[in-house]
Design an enzyme around this catalytic site. Structure first.
Site, PDB file in Angstrom:
ATOM      1  N   HIS A  35      14.355  30.557  91.907  1.00 21.56           N
ATOM      2  CA  HIS A  35      13.818  30.870  90.579  1.00 21.56           C
ATOM      3  C   HIS A  35      12.322  30.602  90.456  1.00 21.56           C
ATOM      4  O   HIS A  35      11.643  31.246  89.655  1.00 21.56           O
ATOM      5  CB  HIS A  35      14.574  30.071  89.514  1.00 21.56           C
ATOM      6  CG  HIS A  35      14.343  28.588  89.572  1.00 21.56           C
ATOM      7  ND1 HIS A  35      15.060  27.752  90.397  1.00 21.56           N
ATOM      8  CD2 HIS A  35      13.453  27.794  88.923  1.00 21.56           C
ATOM      9  CE1 HIS A  35      14.648  26.506  90.233  1.00 21.56           C
ATOM     10  NE2 HIS A  35      13.663  26.499  89.353  1.00 21.56           N
ATOM     11  N   HIS A  38       6.375  16.821  83.897  1.00 25.62           N
ATOM     12  CA  HIS A  38       7.783  16.700  83.509  1.00 25.62           C
ATOM     13  C   HIS A  38       8.512  15.829  84.523  1.00 25.62           C
ATOM     14  O   HIS A  38       8.120  15.743  85.678  1.00 25.62           O
ATOM     15  CB  HIS A  38       8.467  18.067  83.368  1.00 25.62           C
ATOM     16  CG  HIS A  38       8.619  18.856  84.639  1.00 25.62           C
ATOM     17  ND1 HIS A  38       7.544  19.339  85.358  1.00 25.62           N
ATOM     18  CD2 HIS A  38       9.731  19.273  85.302  1.00 25.62           C
ATOM     19  CE1 HIS A  38       7.981  20.026  86.409  1.00 25.62           C
ATOM     20  NE2 HIS A  38       9.300  19.994  86.404  1.00 25.62           N
TER      21      HIS A  38
END
Length: 230
Positions: free
Chosen positions: A85, A153
């Site tokens: 992805h 993150h």
């Protein structure tokens, strides 16, 4: 989309990181470059739809690989390569109306998973070498550089959900004004400032390093996803 429609690039060089689809912890190259006729997207086990193959061009890939080897970058060359992805979704977002993007693709995978990781400075230099290689091509091709990955993150541990918007904003500004700014930090310092997955910003650095001279920032969007749990 309007810019891509106007420029109509022929080739997309994509800096991304693999999430276990093509490489895993037992075999994790620092830098790898695809040299296949096509790149297949397979099921990652998360329910993400599998996309059709992405077009490659081995002759172009080998020109790039040869040039990088000449500049003393030790590469893993992949004549068969699965892309996950991190590679597929940015291209789908760039060309949402196409089943497959209307460009030749060259995947450049950077290890951001298994220590030791390449430094931000080394990734920037890799991008610079890629840029020089492409400028040396005799082919009259339009090339778009794609840097993928998240900014700050962290997905696990005591800092799960960690976001550092101030650092992210400064980093994005630096890509225009002072692209080597982030290379002052070690990988450990970047993890402290951005979280364990925030080191993915080295792909942005590599893509910026591949662009010669100054760049003009056109638009900037910053998005923080919010998760609600019952």
């Amino acid at each position: 989309h309007q810019w891509l429609g106007q420029k109509k690039p022929d080739v997309a060089v994509v800096f991304y990181n693999d999430h276990g689809l093509n490489f895993f912890l037992d075999k994790m190259p620092t830098f790898s470059v695809g040299a296949a006729k096509e790149y297949l997207n397979a099921d990652e086990g998360w329910g993400i739809p599998t996309l059709p193959p992405f077009k490659g061009d081995p002759s172009l890939s080998w020109k790039l690989i040869d040039a990088l080897i000449e500049e003393e970058f030790d590469l893993t060359t992949c004549q068969e390569m699965l892309v996950d992805h991190a590679f597929t979704l940015p291209l789908k977002l760039m060309w949402p109306d196409h089943v497959s993007p209307p460009v030749i693709t060259i995947p450049i995978c950077i290890n951001t998973v298994q220590f030791p990781l390449p430094s931000a400075k080394r990734c920037f230099k890799l991008g610079q070498a890629v840029g020089r290689a492409i400028q040396s091509w005799d082919d009259d091709l339009k090339v778009v550089m794609v840097g993928t990955g998240g900014l700050s993150h962290q997905l696990d541990g005591q800092r799960a959900g960690f976001i550092n918007k101030a650092f992210d904003t400064e980093f994005m500004d630096s890509l225009v004004q002072n692209p080597e700014w982030a290379t002052q930090y070690s990988i450990e310092e970047l993890v402290e400032k951005t979280g364990t997955q925030g080191v993915e910003l080295v792909m942005w650095l590599a893509a910026r390093g591949a662009l010669p001279g100054s760049v003009k920032s056109i638009t900037s969007t910053y998005h923080i996803p919010i998760s609600n749990t019952a």
